[in-house]
Design an enzyme around this catalytic site. Structure first.
Site, short mmCIF file in Angstrom:
data_model
loop_
_atom_site.label_atom_id
_atom_site.label_comp_id
_atom_site.label_asym_id
_atom_site.label_seq_id
_atom_site.Cartn_x
_atom_site.Cartn_y
_atom_site.Cartn_z
N GLY A 13 0.84 -1.20 0.00
CA GLY A 13 0.00 0.00 0.00
C GLY A 13 0.87 1.24 0.00
O GLY A 13 2.09 1.17 0.16
N LEU A 14 0.21 2.37 -0.15
CA LEU A 14 0.91 3.65 -0.24
C LEU A 14 1.64 3.98 1.05
O LEU A 14 1.30 3.45 2.13
CB LEU A 14 -0.11 4.75 -0.51
CG LEU A 14 -0.80 4.71 -1.88
CD1 LEU A 14 -2.02 5.63 -1.87
CD2 LEU A 14 0.17 5.11 -2.99
N SER A 15 2.57 4.89 0.98
CA SER A 15 3.21 5.41 2.19
C SER A 15 2.14 6.08 3.05
O SER A 15 1.34 6.87 2.56
CB SER A 15 4.29 6.43 1.80
OG SER A 15 4.87 6.96 2.98
N GLY A 16 2.13 5.72 4.32
CA GLY A 16 1.14 6.28 5.24
C GLY A 16 -0.18 5.55 5.25
O GLY A 16 -1.12 5.97 5.93
N ALA A 17 -0.27 4.44 4.53
CA ALA A 17 -1.53 3.69 4.47
C ALA A 17 -1.84 2.98 5.78
O ALA A 17 -2.98 2.63 6.07
CB ALA A 17 -1.49 2.68 3.33
N GLY A 18 -0.79 2.73 6.57
CA GLY A 18 -0.99 2.05 7.86
C GLY A 18 -0.43 0.63 7.89
O GLY A 18 -0.77 -0.14 8.79
N LYS A 19 0.48 0.30 6.97
CA LYS A 19 1.02 -1.07 6.89
C LYS A 19 1.81 -1.44 8.14
O LYS A 19 1.61 -2.51 8.73
CB LYS A 19 1.95 -1.20 5.66
CG LYS A 19 1.29 -0.87 4.34
CD LYS A 19 2.26 -0.98 3.17
CE LYS A 19 3.40 0.01 3.21
NZ LYS A 19 2.99 1.43 3.13
N THR A 20 2.73 -0.56 8.52
CA THR A 20 3.60 -0.88 9.67
C THR A 20 2.77 -0.98 10.94
O THR A 20 2.96 -1.92 11.74
CB THR A 20 4.69 0.20 9.81
OG1 THR A 20 5.45 0.25 8.60
CG2 THR A 20 5.62 -0.09 10.97
N SER A 87 5.98 -1.81 -1.94
CA SER A 87 5.99 -2.76 -3.07
C SER A 87 4.98 -2.37 -4.14
O SER A 87 3.99 -3.06 -4.35
CB SER A 87 5.77 -4.19 -2.58
OG SER A 87 4.72 -4.34 -1.65
N1 LIG Z 1 -6.07 2.43 11.99
C1 LIG Z 1 -5.51 3.61 12.15
N2 LIG Z 1 -6.22 4.66 12.60
C2 LIG Z 1 -5.65 5.87 12.75
N3 LIG Z 1 -4.37 6.15 12.47
C3 LIG Z 1 -3.61 5.15 12.01
C4 LIG Z 1 -4.12 3.83 11.82
N4 LIG Z 1 -3.13 3.05 11.32
C5 LIG Z 1 -2.05 3.84 11.22
N5 LIG Z 1 -2.33 5.10 11.64
C6 LIG Z 1 -1.38 6.23 11.63
O1 LIG Z 1 -1.12 6.55 10.27
C7 LIG Z 1 0.25 6.88 10.07
C8 LIG Z 1 0.85 6.01 8.98
O2 LIG Z 1 0.87 4.66 9.41
P1 LIG Z 1 2.09 3.69 9.08
O3 LIG Z 1 3.39 4.34 9.43
O4 LIG Z 1 1.75 2.40 9.70
O5 LIG Z 1 1.97 3.61 7.48
P2 LIG Z 1 2.88 2.79 6.45
O6 LIG Z 1 1.92 2.22 5.47
O7 LIG Z 1 3.77 1.85 7.18
O8 LIG Z 1 3.73 3.94 5.75
P3 LIG Z 1 5.20 3.82 5.07
O9 LIG Z 1 5.03 3.05 3.80
O10 LIG Z 1 5.59 5.25 4.81
O11 LIG Z 1 6.11 3.13 6.05
C9 LIG Z 1 0.91 6.72 11.43
O12 LIG Z 1 0.99 7.98 12.04
C10 LIG Z 1 -0.04 5.84 12.21
O13 LIG Z 1 0.02 6.12 13.60
MG LIG Z 2 5.82 1.68 7.32
#
Ligand SMILES: Nc1ncnc2c1ncn2[C@@H]1O[C@H](COP(=O)(O)OP(=O)(O)OP(=O)(O)O)[C@@H](O)[C@H]1O
Ligand SMILES: [Mg+2]
EC number: 2.7.1.25
Length: 177
Positions: A13-20, A87
């Site tokens: 998913g996109l950056s910031g989508a919430g994967k981690t 990815s």
């Molecule tokens: N279910 C949720 N509800 C609200 N906020 C969330 C939720 N999941 C993640 N977040 C918030 O959204 C932001 C992005 O999440 P995260 O870092 O997990 O994304 P990511 O997909 O891993 O991004 P990247 O590809 O840049 O690593 C973080 O600040 C996180 O705290």
């Molecule tokens: Mg991440």
């Protein structure tokens, strides 16, 4: 203790989508129920194993290939793998599936839309990319190819983290004999 098939859950998913965030919460839930799992996170890999790689297409492919090779080793050792990497390209994810084995590769689309990721812009990367200060940024100046037939598409921002984790646990349960 359930005898899990050592699956790889591949969260794209996109950056910031919430994967981690989703991957971490899932790994805590799995550990709580006594199931051994390991997380392979894009940012972590890029600081270590893949620190020689940038974001050109061939480097992104190599980033995914190495992550997939590690996932395969971990699965062979009996661990559930949670891979959390942007990815962005279908071909790279298909290659990962072939390395890991299609029978144990579960593609999960963390489908938070671009507008939502960009509005939060937690890392400030979207702003940099829009200003032209960051080249090859996925969703802005580099493509994101959404999965065509993921095992699951999930938007943890809309549905909430815990319900999203429950869906993933159910998927693991359904896939395990
Ligand atoms: N279910 C949720 N509800 C609200 N906020 C969330 C939720 N999941 C993640 N977040 C918030 O959204 C932001 C992005 O999440 P995260 O870092 O997990 O994304 P990511 O997909 O891993 O991004 P990247 O590809 O840049 O690593 C973080 O600040 C996180 O705290
Ligand atoms: Mg991440």
């Amino acid at each position: 203790m359930p005898a899990d098939l050592p699956l790889t859950l591949w969260l794209t998913g996109l950056s910031g989508a919430g994967k981690t965030t989703l991957g971490r919460t899932l790994s805590l839930a799995l550990n709580d129920s006594g199931r051994r799992c390991v997380m392979l996170d894009g940012d972590t890999l890029r600081r270590g194993l893949n620190r020689d790689l940038g974001f050109l297409p061939h480097e992104r492919s190599e980033n995914i290939r190495r992550a997939a090779e590690v996932a395969r080793l971990m699965n062979d050792a009996g661990l559930i793998v949670i891979a959390t990497l942007i990815s962005p390209l279908r071909a790279d994810r298909a290659h990962a599936s072939s390395i890991i084995g299609a029978h144990r590769f579960l593609e999960i689309h963390v489908s938070t839309p671009l507008e939502v990721c960009e509005a939060a812009d937690v890392k400030g990367l979207y702003r940099q990319a829009r200003r032209g200060e960051l080249a090859l940024f996925t969703g802005v100046s580099a493509p994101y190819e959404a999965p065509e037939a993921p095992r699951l598409a999930i938007n943890p921002m809309r549905m909430g983290l815990q319900p999203a984790v429950r869906e993933l646990l159910a998927l693991i349960g359904d896939t395990t004999p």
